[in-house]
Each structure stands twice: as structure tokens, then as C-alpha cells.
Scaffold this active site. Structure first.
Site, PDB file in Angstrom:
ATOM      1  CE  LYS A   1      41.179 -67.071  47.909  1.00 19.33           C
ATOM      2  NZ  LYS A   1      39.796 -67.544  48.111  1.00 19.33           N
TER       3      LYS A   1
ATOM      4  CD  GLU B   1      31.625 -66.853  45.844  1.00 15.14           C
ATOM      5  OE1 GLU B   1      32.332 -67.784  46.253  1.00 15.14           O
ATOM      6  OE2 GLU B   1      32.076 -65.910  45.176  1.00 15.14           O
TER       7      GLU B   1
ATOM      8  NE  ARG C   1      41.742 -67.914  42.922  1.00 19.69           N
ATOM      9  CZ  ARG C   1      41.281 -68.939  43.640  1.00 19.69           C
ATOM     10  NH1 ARG C   1      40.162 -69.570  43.281  1.00 19.69           N
ATOM     11  NH2 ARG C   1      41.918 -69.335  44.724  1.00 19.69           N
TER      12      ARG C   1
HETATM   13  C1  LIG Z   1      38.947 -68.609  47.775  1.00 22.11           C
HETATM   14  C2  LIG Z   1      37.475 -68.530  47.572  1.00 22.11           C
HETATM   15  C3  LIG Z   1      36.715 -69.624  47.122  1.00 22.11           C
HETATM   16  C4  LIG Z   1      37.304 -71.003  46.926  1.00 22.11           C
HETATM   17  O1  LIG Z   1      38.256 -71.063  45.941  1.00 22.11           O
HETATM   18  P1  LIG Z   1      39.300 -72.288  45.871  1.00 22.11           P
HETATM   19  O2  LIG Z   1      40.214 -71.898  44.789  1.00 22.11           O
HETATM   20  O3  LIG Z   1      38.516 -73.503  45.556  1.00 22.11           O
HETATM   21  O4  LIG Z   1      39.924 -72.371  47.220  1.00 22.11           O
HETATM   22  C5  LIG Z   1      35.369 -69.432  46.890  1.00 22.11           C
HETATM   23  N1  LIG Z   1      34.774 -68.235  47.094  1.00 22.11           N
HETATM   24  C6  LIG Z   1      35.466 -67.170  47.556  1.00 22.11           C
HETATM   25  C7  LIG Z   1      34.750 -65.894  47.773  1.00 22.11           C
HETATM   26  C8  LIG Z   1      36.830 -67.280  47.800  1.00 22.11           C
HETATM   27  O5  LIG Z   1      37.501 -66.218  48.252  1.00 22.11           O
END
Ligand SMILES: *Cc1c(COP(=O)(O)O)cnc(C)c1O
Length: 341
Positions: free
Chosen positions: A184, A220, A82
């Protein structure tokens, strides 16, 4: 190895400086060898690309002690993948996957005294990140970068018990259809600060963001993906190319299907359907799943039947199964648990 004298079960989610961190620099088209260092300070140009145009991406994962006393990480290969996707979207060099996993391993091993003991509920949170370091004043990608991983012990997420969250359907957007919501990047968080501050001022725990183009579909929250359980027991999660692909959510869907025999579905979820949901949870590395009790859409209250005092029954089963896999109490699928020592 002597553990640090820390009151593990009363730790919060904050920065505690640990002994060692990993640093590698990218220059002239290549990453250097990388080192562990005691130096917790970053010194860069006042004109560094990250400071001017926010060219930075990050990851988050945890190390913890299993029931049989091993120190492990959960699926760090997916964090490496990722982070590669995130870097490419911001025209940053990819830190190679094998080196990413090696750096995670080194940082955890070097800070083993900070890995909380089994049963404390606390974990060691790891933060890999990368940023443009050389001077950039005309808008363009940096040519030099630094990749780092530090770690910090964090306390049990559900300290003092589970408290279902109250969410607010936000009038702000988190991500655009062809934007950067799926990576991210710090920039996705910078612009969410205003929205979350307003939500908190209004008494909500988190924002529920909708799709920016039609504002009818659930996306989300600022930092966690949604999982819903329908009244007929199906586990559903929003499908969208502008949400961040949570590793926890992907793992929970697998657990729902393969361990619990539940029907799972990744599809568009309309705000108008939420009255038909039995349970709702937010998933991410920090909490695994935190239950949602209520969603408020401009005065219209959607109260989940699971209520405001506990996790819904399926959410709870998902939570217990995945944390059981992580802690070594339940057999993990091949490749999920990376043993450090
Ligand atoms: C990091 C993150 C998540 C959660 O991802 P995980 O890999 O499960 O920790 C969900 N939404 C956003 C916007 C994120 O930055």
C-alpha cells in the site's frame, strides 16, 4: 461525551479536520515515544525523501459505534502487519505492531466525539501513514521518518441507495509482476490518476486492471479487490502476487465459507471467463462491497445478471453478514473486533 454537531448521514468521503492526531518520529535508528497532538500541519525539509522519491506508505481502516454502544475498530492488527510489509518493500523502518494498535486506539479515543453514532451509516476513517523526512537528493532510502495517524469522519458509502458500477477494462497497467502492486504505497496511486481520469471522462466508474504480462487475467481496480460469484454459486477471487491483499476481501472469503457455507476459491481469473459470472463486487474498507453491474472490454459489454439496480443476492448476503459482524449484530470470529471504549 458530547458528539460533534455534524450531519452524519450527509457526510461525503472528504477530509474533515478532527481534534487530535498521533505522531512518532524515527531518527538514529529508533522510534521516539510518540504523542497525540492538536497540530494538523506537517513541516519537513524541502528535500525530504518523500517529496523527491515518493518514499511513503499508508493504511486505511475505520472506527465506528456498534449496536451496543461501544466504539471499535475492525482487525487493526492486519493493517499493522500490512504496513510492515509495505515499509520493508520501500526500505523503511517498521512501526511496531503493538505500538500501531496502541496509536490507533489513542487517536480514536481522543476523537471519540467524531465517531458517528450507530445507525447513521457514517464511520470514522483512520489514515496511518509513514514517510521519509530527511533531505535525500542522491537516490537512497531516507534515514529519518515520520509515522502519523489522523482520522476523519466519512459518510455512508451507499448514500441514496446502492448503484452498481460500470467498469472499463483498462489499457493501462496498475502493477508489474515483480513490482509494488502488493504493497500500500502512494506511488501505486500516483500513476493511476491518469488512468482513472480517462476512465471517468469516458463515463466509467472504475478501471478493471489486467495482469501486466499477459493482459488476460483480472487483477483489481485502482483501490479495491474483486470478488465474483459464479453461476453455480461459488465465490471466487483473483490470485496474483501483484494485487493488494485486501483485509475486507480476506474477511469476506472467511464469511462466505464459515458463515454462509459457500464454496470459495482464490485462483487466476481470466477476462474470457467473465461471461460465466453471476455477480461481481469490489471490496475494500470504504464500501465493504460495491456491486458491479457492467464491465466494458473495448466495446464488448459484459452485463452481470444481477443488473444495474441492486446487489446480487450472494453479494448482498456477504455484505450484510460482514457489516453485521462489524456492527456487533452478528457474533464475530475471535480477534476481529478491537474494542476502544
Ligand atoms: C487499500 C486497498 C484495497 C482494499 O484493502 P482493504 O484492506 O480491504 O481496505 C484494495 N486495493 C488496493 C490497491 C488498495 O490500496
Amino acid at each position: 461525551m458530547e458528539k460533534k454537531n455534524i450531519d452524519w448521514s450527509n457526510l461525503g468521503f472528504g477530509y474533515v479536520q478532527t481534534d487530535m492526531r498521533y505522531v512518532s518520529n524515527f531518527k538514529d535508528g529508533a522510534w521516539d515515544e510518540g504523542v497525540l497532538t492538536e497540530d494538523a500541519q506537517v513541516t519537513i525539509s524541502e528535500c525530504a525523501g518523500v517529496l523527491q522519491y515518493a518514499q511513503t506508505v499508508f493504511e486505511g481502516l475505520k472506527a465506528y459505534t456498534t449496536e451496543d454502544g461501544h466504539i471499535v475498530c475492525f482487525r487493526p492488527d492486519l493493517n499493522a502487519d500490512r504496513m510492515a510489509d509495505s515499509a520493508q518493500r520501500l526500505i523503511m523502518p517498521v512501526f511496531p505492531k503493538d505500538r500501531f494498535i496502541d496509536a490507533v486506539t489513542k487517536v480514536v479515543a481522543a476523537n471519540a466525539a467524531f465517531v458517528p453514532p450507530y445507525g447513521s451509516g457514517a464511520t470514522l476513517y483512520l489514515r496511518p501513514y509513514m514517510f521519509g523526512t530527511n533531505p535525500v537528493i542522491g537516490v537512497k532510502p531516507a534515514t529519518e521518518y515520520q509515522f502519523r495517524i489522523f482520522c476523519t469522519p466519512v459518510g455512508p458509502y451507499f448514500k441514496g441507495g446502492v448503484k452498481p458500477l460500470t467498469l472499463c477494462v483498462s489499457d493501462f497497467d496498475r502493477a508489474a509482476p515483480n513490482g509494488t502492486g502488493h504493497i500500500k504505497a502512494g506511488l501505486n496511486y500516483a500513476m493511476s490518476m491518469y488512468a482513472i481520469t480517462k476512465a471517468h471522462e469516458n463515463g466509467f466508474d472504475e478501471n478493471m486492471y489486467l495482469d501486466a504480462s499477459t493482459r488476460t487475467k483480472v487483477e483489481e481496480t485502482g483501490g479495491a479487490n474483486f470478488l465474483f460469484v459464479t453461476k453455480d454459486g461459488k465465490v471466487v477471487t483473483p490470485k496474483s502476487n501483484s494485487i493488494l491483499p485486501s483485509i475486507t476481501r480476506r474477511s469476506l472469503l472467511y464469511v462466505a465459507k464459515e458463515y454462509l457455507g459457500l464454496e470459495v476459491e482464490e485462483r487466476e481469473i481470466y477476462l474470457s471467463e467473465l461471461d460465466d459470472m453471476a455477480e461481481c463486487g469490489l471490496c475494500g474498507t470504504a464500501a465493504v462491497i460495491s456491486p458491479v453491474g457492467k464491465i466494458v472490454d473495448h466495446g464488448r459489454e459484459i452485463c452481470l445478471p444481477s443488473g444495474m439496480t441492486e446487489m446480487g443476492p450472494i453479494t448482498k448476503k456477504l455484505y450484510e453478514t460482514l457489516t453485521g459482524i462489524q456492527m456487533g449484530r452478528i457474533e464475530a470470529p475471535e480477534g476481529w473486533i478491537h474494542v476502544i471504549k
